[in-house]
Write an enzyme that holds these catalytic residues in place. Structure first.
Site, mmCIF file in Angstrom:
data_model
loop_
_atom_site.group_PDB
_atom_site.id
_atom_site.type_symbol
_atom_site.label_atom_id
_atom_site.label_comp_id
_atom_site.label_asym_id
_atom_site.label_seq_id
_atom_site.Cartn_x
_atom_site.Cartn_y
_atom_site.Cartn_z
ATOM 1 C CE1 TYR A 142 16.493 52.584 21.316
ATOM 2 C CE2 TYR A 142 14.566 53.181 20.051
ATOM 3 C CZ TYR A 142 15.898 52.838 20.109
ATOM 4 O OH TYR A 142 16.635 52.770 18.947
ATOM 5 C CE LYS A 187 23.994 39.295 18.293
ATOM 6 N NZ LYS A 187 24.672 38.809 17.075
ATOM 7 C CG ASP A 220 24.232 39.189 13.643
ATOM 8 O OD1 ASP A 220 23.112 38.682 13.823
ATOM 9 O OD2 ASP A 220 25.269 38.681 14.096
ATOM 10 C CG ASP A 244 14.921 53.532 15.920
ATOM 11 O OD1 ASP A 244 14.500 54.111 14.911
ATOM 12 O OD2 ASP A 244 15.470 54.129 16.868
ATOM 13 C CG ASP A 248 16.168 54.964 9.826
ATOM 14 O OD1 ASP A 248 14.924 54.928 9.906
ATOM 15 O OD2 ASP A 248 16.846 55.908 10.277
#
Ligand code: NAD
Length: 353
Positions: A142, A187, A220, A244, A248
């Site tokens: 970001y 990852k 994942d 982020d 959610d």
């Protein structure tokens, strides 16, 4: 205790939910004999409309002069056509950066009264779920170099050892007060930044937190495990973008994004407290938004910035009682419950303090 709190209401439902949260803080001040003063400042689309930029210099200056900051939410379709650095969201990223807030703590808690609101089967959640997501906030993709040309666009993920160490410290300190277990999500099978993340987090924890265990999980798999077996998580440490997204997802297993608070902290005690949801333009101005996430963000402010655990608990208990009594905003409403609007929900919580 005297505290000066900057209030950045922002856009969409931001003004409605922050108004309710300020009323709750005023009641806390009255009951516990504190003096809280509130200073309202522009950010996001509202600041673009009034001052032509999403984060006016005065907003930064006054937030840095405050004891803590309460934020509603920013953004909306009105400003969607603007270039990236002119959009309301740039105000949010900017204030986090200006305040040096590199950690974002998001507790995804399933409240007893809302067990039925979880989309997961009861056996998966009946023993309670509380996932504390510790998300790195000022680094990663970001904030990396980005650009575009006629037929290409790119964003860059970059992390330094220092950035990884300081967020690992926050996660380990939290874990120390809880189960002493951290699951670090990355990852590492693909990304260089994740390989550095993994190596650094382990080395730092081994040296400074030998009593805390860090276990690694690929992002994942983590996305899958959060819905398969959420109870296995306690403190979840991860990078800016993964945090982020996973926050959610974790939010949804608790029933509604309208219930989840967050705190963002740096090295000092001044923090920025905000609900994890956005400005919800689809329901703005209708008095149907759930103010609980913002109210609970104030509870976190009292505990994490002002060291007032009792006042924090008073807010959390008031929320629990209002839910136990069957009051619900539309997002958490189910048959047989009493539907209330944003204003009334905040007023009920205020009454119960
Ligand atoms: P959103 O979180 O605003 O809304 C997603 C869904 O959840 C909507 O259906 C909304 O009505 C509902 N919802 C959210 N908060 C709620 C609440 N308190 N009570 C009841 N229902 C609630 O996400 P979005 O729709 O993807 O984004 C809308 C705008 O918000 C965009 O401009 C986005 O950029 C911005 N945004 C801002 C922040 C922030 O300020 N921190 C975070 C995320 C998105």
């Amino acid at each position: 205790m005297k505290k000066h709190i900057a209030v950045l209401a922002g856009d969409g439902i931001g003004p409605e939910i922050t108004a309710g949260a300020v009323a709750v803080l005023q009641k806390v001040a009255q009951k516990y004999r504190h003096k809280f003063t509130f200073e309202h400042l522009p950010i996001g689309g509202a600041a673009i409309d009034a001052f032509g930029e999403p984060l006016p210099a005065r907003t930064i200056e006054r937030c840095l002069a405050s004891d803590s900051v309460l934020l509603g939410a920013v953004g909306g379709p009105k400003w969607d056509g603007l270039a990236g650095n002119k959009r309301p969201e740039a105000g949010l990223l900017g204030i986090r950066k200006a305040m040096g807030l590199y950690s974002n703590i998001r507790p995804a808690k399933l409240w007893r009264a809302l067990a039925d609101a979880s989309p997961l089967k009861k056996p998966l959640v009946e023993n309670g779920v509380e996932i504390i997501i510790v998300r790195e906030l000022t680094g990663g993709i970001y904030f990396g170099e980005r650009g575009n040309s006629q037929d290409e666009a790119w964003d860059t993920e970059k992390y330094s050892v220092h950035e990884i160490e300081r967020i690992t410290r926050i996660a380990c300190e939290l874990a120390r007060k809880r189960t002493k277990q951290v699951i670090s999500v990355d990852k590492a099978n693909v990304l260089e930044t994740s390989r550095l993340w993994r190596k650094t987090a382990h080395a730092y924890a081994e040296k400074h937190f030998p009593d805390v265990t860090i276990t690694d999980m690929l992002v994942d798999n983590a996305a899958m495990q959060i819905v398969k077996n959420p109870a296995q998580f306690d403190v979840l440490l991860t990078s800016n973008m993964f945090g982020d997204i996973l926050a959610d997802e974790a939010a949804q297993i608790t029933g509604s994004i309208g219930m989840l608070a967050s705190s963002s902290l740096g090295d000092g005690t001044r923090g920025l407290y905000e609900p994890i949801h956005g400005s919800a333009p689809d329901i703005a101005g209708k008095d149907i938004a759930n103010p609980i996430a913002t109210v609970l963000s104030c509870a976190m402010m009292l505990r994490d910035s002002f060291c007032r655990s009792e006042e924090c608990a008073a807010i959390e208990n008031a929320v629990a009682r209002v839910l136990d009594e069957g009051f619900r905003t539309a997002d958490i409403f189910s048959k047989g419950m009493k539907k209330v609007g944003c204003r009334d929900m905040a007023a009920l919580i205020t009454e119960h303090i």
